[in-house]
Design a protein around this motif. Structure first.
Motif, PDB file in Angstrom:
ATOM      1  N   LEU A 162     -19.737 -77.133 -44.290  1.00 57.64           N
ATOM      2  CA  LEU A 162     -19.042 -76.589 -43.129  1.00 57.64           C
ATOM      3  C   LEU A 162     -19.168 -77.526 -41.924  1.00 57.64           C
ATOM      4  CD1 LEU A 162     -20.095 -72.824 -43.364  1.00 57.64           C
ATOM      5  CD2 LEU A 162     -17.878 -73.826 -43.960  1.00 57.64           C
ATOM      6  N   GLN A 163     -20.346 -78.116 -41.772  1.00 53.73           N
ATOM      7  CA  GLN A 163     -20.553 -79.026 -40.652  1.00 53.73           C
ATOM      8  C   GLN A 163     -19.665 -80.264 -40.771  1.00 53.73           C
ATOM      9  OE1 GLN A 163     -24.459 -80.834 -40.369  1.00 53.73           O
ATOM     10  NE2 GLN A 163     -24.329 -80.963 -38.152  1.00 53.73           N
ATOM     11  N   ALA A 164     -19.556 -80.804 -41.975  1.00 50.56           N
ATOM     12  CA  ALA A 164     -18.706 -81.981 -42.190  1.00 50.56           C
ATOM     13  C   ALA A 164     -17.248 -81.664 -41.861  1.00 50.56           C
ATOM     14  CB  ALA A 164     -18.835 -82.466 -43.633  1.00 50.56           C
ATOM     15  N   LEU A 165     -16.793 -80.492 -42.304  1.00 47.58           N
ATOM     16  CA  LEU A 165     -15.421 -80.093 -42.006  1.00 47.58           C
ATOM     17  C   LEU A 165     -15.240 -79.861 -40.504  1.00 47.58           C
ATOM     18  CD1 LEU A 165     -14.852 -77.550 -44.924  1.00 47.58           C
ATOM     19  CD2 LEU A 165     -13.859 -79.839 -44.727  1.00 47.58           C
ATOM     20  N   ALA A 166     -16.249 -79.241 -39.882  1.00 46.69           N
ATOM     21  CA  ALA A 166     -16.158 -78.925 -38.456  1.00 46.69           C
ATOM     22  C   ALA A 166     -16.077 -80.183 -37.603  1.00 46.69           C
ATOM     23  CB  ALA A 166     -17.359 -78.078 -38.032  1.00 46.69           C
ATOM     24  N   LEU A 167     -16.809 -81.217 -37.987  1.00 50.77           N
ATOM     25  CA  LEU A 167     -16.796 -82.468 -37.215  1.00 50.77           C
ATOM     26  C   LEU A 167     -15.423 -83.129 -37.237  1.00 50.77           C
ATOM     27  CD1 LEU A 167     -20.250 -84.009 -38.239  1.00 50.77           C
ATOM     28  CD2 LEU A 167     -19.603 -83.094 -35.998  1.00 50.77           C
ATOM     29  N   ALA A 168     -14.673 -82.899 -38.313  1.00 39.15           N
ATOM     30  CA  ALA A 168     -13.348 -83.520 -38.425  1.00 39.15           C
ATOM     31  C   ALA A 168     -12.271 -82.736 -37.681  1.00 39.15           C
ATOM     32  CB  ALA A 168     -12.956 -83.644 -39.899  1.00 39.15           C
ATOM     33  N   ALA A 169     -12.560 -81.490 -37.301  1.00 38.41           N
ATOM     34  CA  ALA A 169     -11.528 -80.631 -36.707  1.00 38.41           C
ATOM     35  C   ALA A 169     -10.996 -81.142 -35.366  1.00 38.41           C
ATOM     36  CB  ALA A 169     -12.063 -79.204 -36.573  1.00 38.41           C
ATOM     37  N   PRO A 170     -11.861 -81.473 -34.372  1.00 32.81           N
ATOM     38  CA  PRO A 170     -11.312 -81.885 -33.065  1.00 32.81           C
ATOM     39  C   PRO A 170     -10.390 -83.101 -33.131  1.00 32.81           C
ATOM     40  CG  PRO A 170     -13.612 -81.267 -32.848  1.00 32.81           C
ATOM     41  CD  PRO A 170     -13.334 -81.320 -34.316  1.00 32.81           C
ATOM     42  N   PRO A 171     -10.818 -84.242 -33.720  1.00 32.29           N
ATOM     43  CA  PRO A 171      -9.883 -85.377 -33.754  1.00 32.29           C
ATOM     44  C   PRO A 171      -8.626 -85.105 -34.560  1.00 32.29           C
ATOM     45  CG  PRO A 171     -11.835 -85.826 -35.097  1.00 32.29           C
ATOM     46  CD  PRO A 171     -12.116 -84.596 -34.314  1.00 32.29           C
ATOM     47  N   CYS A 172      -8.747 -84.341 -35.629  1.00 24.14           N
ATOM     48  CA  CYS A 172      -7.584 -84.010 -36.440  1.00 24.14           C
ATOM     49  C   CYS A 172      -6.592 -83.169 -35.632  1.00 24.14           C
ATOM     50  CB  CYS A 172      -8.008 -83.252 -37.692  1.00 24.14           C
ATOM     51  SG  CYS A 172      -6.657 -82.904 -38.831  1.00 24.14           S
ATOM     52  N   GLY A 173      -7.093 -82.210 -34.864  1.00 20.21           N
ATOM     53  CA  GLY A 173      -6.229 -81.389 -34.034  1.00 20.21           C
ATOM     54  C   GLY A 173      -5.487 -82.211 -32.994  1.00 20.21           C
ATOM     55  N   LEU A 174      -6.148 -83.192 -32.403  1.00 27.17           N
ATOM     56  CA  LEU A 174      -5.506 -84.030 -31.392  1.00 27.17           C
ATOM     57  C   LEU A 174      -4.451 -84.941 -32.005  1.00 27.17           C
ATOM     58  CD1 LEU A 174      -8.670 -84.955 -29.295  1.00 27.17           C
ATOM     59  CD2 LEU A 174      -6.891 -83.304 -28.713  1.00 27.17           C
ATOM     60  N   ILE A 175      -4.731 -85.476 -33.183  1.00 26.30           N
ATOM     61  CA  ILE A 175      -3.735 -86.306 -33.874  1.00 26.30           C
ATOM     62  C   ILE A 175      -2.514 -85.465 -34.221  1.00 26.30           C
ATOM     63  CG2 ILE A 175      -3.275 -87.529 -36.040  1.00 26.30           C
ATOM     64  CD1 ILE A 175      -6.119 -88.629 -35.869  1.00 26.30           C
ATOM     65  N   MET A 176      -2.737 -84.230 -34.670  1.00 27.61           N
ATOM     66  CA  MET A 176      -1.627 -83.320 -34.951  1.00 27.61           C
ATOM     67  C   MET A 176      -0.780 -83.095 -33.704  1.00 27.61           C
ATOM     68  SD  MET A 176      -3.680 -80.459 -37.144  1.00 27.61           S
ATOM     69  CE  MET A 176      -2.792 -79.216 -36.216  1.00 27.61           C
ATOM     70  N   ALA A 177      -1.436 -82.871 -32.568  1.00 26.01           N
ATOM     71  CA  ALA A 177      -0.702 -82.621 -31.329  1.00 26.01           C
ATOM     72  C   ALA A 177       0.153 -83.826 -30.957  1.00 26.01           C
ATOM     73  CB  ALA A 177      -1.683 -82.289 -30.196  1.00 26.01           C
ATOM     74  N   GLY A 178      -0.403 -85.018 -31.063  1.00 21.19           N
ATOM     75  CA  GLY A 178       0.344 -86.221 -30.727  1.00 21.19           C
ATOM     76  C   GLY A 178       1.509 -86.465 -31.663  1.00 21.19           C
ATOM     77  N   ALA A 179       1.273 -86.299 -32.957  1.00 25.68           N
ATOM     78  CA  ALA A 179       2.338 -86.513 -33.935  1.00 25.68           C
ATOM     79  C   ALA A 179       3.452 -85.487 -33.761  1.00 25.68           C
ATOM     80  CB  ALA A 179       1.767 -86.447 -35.349  1.00 25.68           C
ATOM     81  N   SER A 180       3.089 -84.252 -33.429  1.00 24.27           N
ATOM     82  CA  SER A 180       4.099 -83.220 -33.203  1.00 24.27           C
ATOM     83  C   SER A 180       5.008 -83.598 -32.043  1.00 24.27           C
ATOM     84  CB  SER A 180       3.435 -81.870 -32.918  1.00 24.27           C
ATOM     85  OG  SER A 180       2.684 -81.427 -34.030  1.00 24.27           O
ATOM     86  N   LEU A 181       4.415 -84.133 -30.969  1.00 19.55           N
ATOM     87  CA  LEU A 181       5.216 -84.555 -29.821  1.00 19.55           C
ATOM     88  C   LEU A 181       6.192 -85.657 -30.215  1.00 19.55           C
ATOM     89  CD1 LEU A 181       2.549 -84.676 -26.959  1.00 19.55           C
ATOM     90  CD2 LEU A 181       4.216 -82.888 -27.439  1.00 19.55           C
ATOM     91  N   ALA A 182       5.736 -86.567 -31.072  1.00 24.15           N
ATOM     92  CA  ALA A 182       6.595 -87.670 -31.505  1.00 24.15           C
ATOM     93  C   ALA A 182       7.783 -87.169 -32.305  1.00 24.15           C
ATOM     94  CB  ALA A 182       5.789 -88.671 -32.332  1.00 24.15           C
ATOM     95  N   HIS A 183       7.587 -86.100 -33.058  1.00 26.47           N
ATOM     96  CA  HIS A 183       8.658 -85.602 -33.920  1.00 26.47           C
ATOM     97  C   HIS A 183       9.642 -84.697 -33.189  1.00 26.47           C
ATOM     98  CE1 HIS A 183       7.289 -87.401 -37.609  1.00 26.47           C
ATOM     99  NE2 HIS A 183       6.090 -86.849 -37.512  1.00 26.47           N
ATOM    100  N   VAL A 184       9.171 -83.900 -32.214  1.00 22.00           N
ATOM    101  CA  VAL A 184      10.088 -82.964 -31.570  1.00 22.00           C
ATOM    102  C   VAL A 184      10.936 -83.631 -30.501  1.00 22.00           C
ATOM    103  CG1 VAL A 184       8.617 -80.980 -32.037  1.00 22.00           C
ATOM    104  CG2 VAL A 184       8.361 -82.173 -29.872  1.00 22.00           C
ATOM    105  N   GLY A 185      10.343 -84.595 -29.753  1.00 21.36           N
ATOM    106  CA  GLY A 185      11.129 -85.299 -28.753  1.00 21.36           C
ATOM    107  C   GLY A 185      11.578 -84.412 -27.597  1.00 21.36           C
ATOM    108  N   ILE A 186      12.392 -85.005 -26.699  1.00 21.11           N
ATOM    109  CA  ILE A 186      12.922 -84.280 -25.543  1.00 21.11           C
ATOM    110  C   ILE A 186      14.315 -83.757 -25.880  1.00 21.11           C
ATOM    111  CG2 ILE A 186      13.757 -84.526 -23.177  1.00 21.11           C
ATOM    112  CD1 ILE A 186      10.827 -84.509 -23.176  1.00 21.11           C
ATOM    113  N   LYS A 187      14.546 -82.486 -25.574  1.00 19.64           N
ATOM    114  CA  LYS A 187      15.855 -81.886 -25.840  1.00 19.64           C
ATOM    115  C   LYS A 187      16.415 -81.291 -24.559  1.00 19.64           C
ATOM    116  CE  LYS A 187      14.908 -81.044 -30.723  1.00 19.64           C
ATOM    117  NZ  LYS A 187      14.892 -80.073 -31.835  1.00 19.64           N
ATOM    118  N   GLU A 188      17.405 -80.400 -24.692  1.00 16.63           N
ATOM    119  CA  GLU A 188      18.067 -79.848 -23.516  1.00 16.63           C
ATOM    120  C   GLU A 188      17.179 -78.823 -22.814  1.00 16.63           C
ATOM    121  OE1 GLU A 188      19.119 -77.228 -27.003  1.00 16.63           O
ATOM    122  OE2 GLU A 188      18.882 -79.372 -26.615  1.00 16.63           O
TER     123      GLU A 188
END
Length: 319
Positions: free
Chosen positions: A202-228
């Motif tokens: 559980l500790q090993a998985l927990a340590l990976a959660a914060p950076p993984c969440g931030l990478i997800m947030a950044g990649a999501s922004l790259a895919h959705v882009g700016i719209k109307e």
């Protein structure tokens, strides 16, 4: 200034890495979906369970929920008529209100608070997160159902119950309550504890959660882009990044006198950008998608500045 360098730069630097991976297509839409599943069904549940398994129920301060959600619901209800004044349809108004009140407490909030305060800061944050999705997303789903059915009352209560049940099935919420239940059980049964070998996993998985969440947030922004609809998204962003944290801080300090750490965590979470769930729920109902997309993108970019100012004004020092 040290807090900005030690908290803001690592958090949004990692978001930038995710954005670069998304823009370069090294992390495709399908790849991001897979990473999201790993994070939400393995990494974050491990982090949330371990954090809450160390907390006793009597240590929780329910006032933080009154402060955060009293403020959030008030703003939500005020944004609905404001959306009407801006010429929005009923469904778009619900998305507009959610964009101005729903924080990215998991993907960005958990890493941010972890870097700033460690596990002590996660306790009040997870209390907020556990109710945030259940209340705000269920309420928005209910309003979108009304809009989709043109105000017809048939089956709306069933839809509301179904929306609430769907939120309870989200892996984040059960993990928090399971951790609390395990903490109470281990306090009642002498010698009962999480086996060391399981806790290491559980500790090993927990340590990976914060950076993984931030990478997800950044990649999501790259895919959705700016719209109307960027103008209305900008209005929602101002409410989300400026008005809501100011109100949460004022109510928490002067009306309820929250513990200083809990007040700081509640204020910082209120200052987080709009969560990706705003975009997802808009996609689900095919309502206000452009507005939701821009609200997430604009608020995430703007939060670099507003979160930096919030850290300085609150006097947060890096650990």
């Amino acid at each position: 200034m040290n807090a900005i360098l030690d908290i803001i730069v690592p958090v949004f630097g990692t978001v930038a890495v995710g954005w670069a991976l998304g823009r370069s297509r090294l992390l495709t839409t399908d790849g991001l979906r897979g990473l999201t599943n790993v994070a939400f069904y393995a990494l974050f549940p491990a982090l949330l369970f371990r954090s809450m398994a160390k907390v006793r129920l009597q240590a929780l301060e329910l006032d933080i929920l009154v402060v955060f959600f009293g403020t959030g619901l008030l703003l939500f209800l005020l944004l609905i008529p404001l959306g009407r004044l801006l010429g929005m349809r009923f469904g778009d108004r619900a998305v507009f209100a959610l964009s101005g009140t729903f924080a990215n407490g998991v993907g960005i909030g958990i890493p941010f608070i972890t870097y700033a305060f460690g596990e002590a800061g996660l306790v009040p944050l997870l209390m907020i997160i556990s109710v945030n999705s259940l209340v705000m997303l269920t309420l928005t789903s209910f309003l979108l159902e009304i809009g989709a059915q043109g105000g017809v009352r048939g089956r709306l209560l069933a839809k509301l119950g179904g929306a609430a049940l769907m939120m309870l099935k989200h892996p984040v919420i059960p993990s928090i309550f399971a951790g609390l239940a395990w903490a109470e059980l281990t306090s009642l049964v002498p010698g009962l504890a999480t086996p060391a070998v399981i806790d290491r996993v559980l500790q090993a998985l927990a340590l990976a959660a914060p950076p993984c969440g931030l990478i997800m947030a950044g990649a999501s922004l790259a895919h959705v882009g700016i719209k109307e609809h960027w103008q209305t998204a900008a209005v929602a962003t101002v409410v989300k990044l400026v008005v809501m944290p100011l109100l949460v801080w004022g109510v928490g300090r002067y009306l309820f006198t929250l513990d200083p750490l809990w007040l700081t965590v509640a204020t910082l979470n209120a200052a987080m950008p709009a969560g990706a769930n705003v975009y997802l729920i808009a996609q689900l109902y095919r309502t206000g998608v452009g507005l939701a997309t821009n609200a997430v993108v604009i608020s995430t970019g703007g939060s670099v500045l507003t979160l930096s100012l919030t850290l300085l004004l609150l006097g947060v020092q890096a650990r």
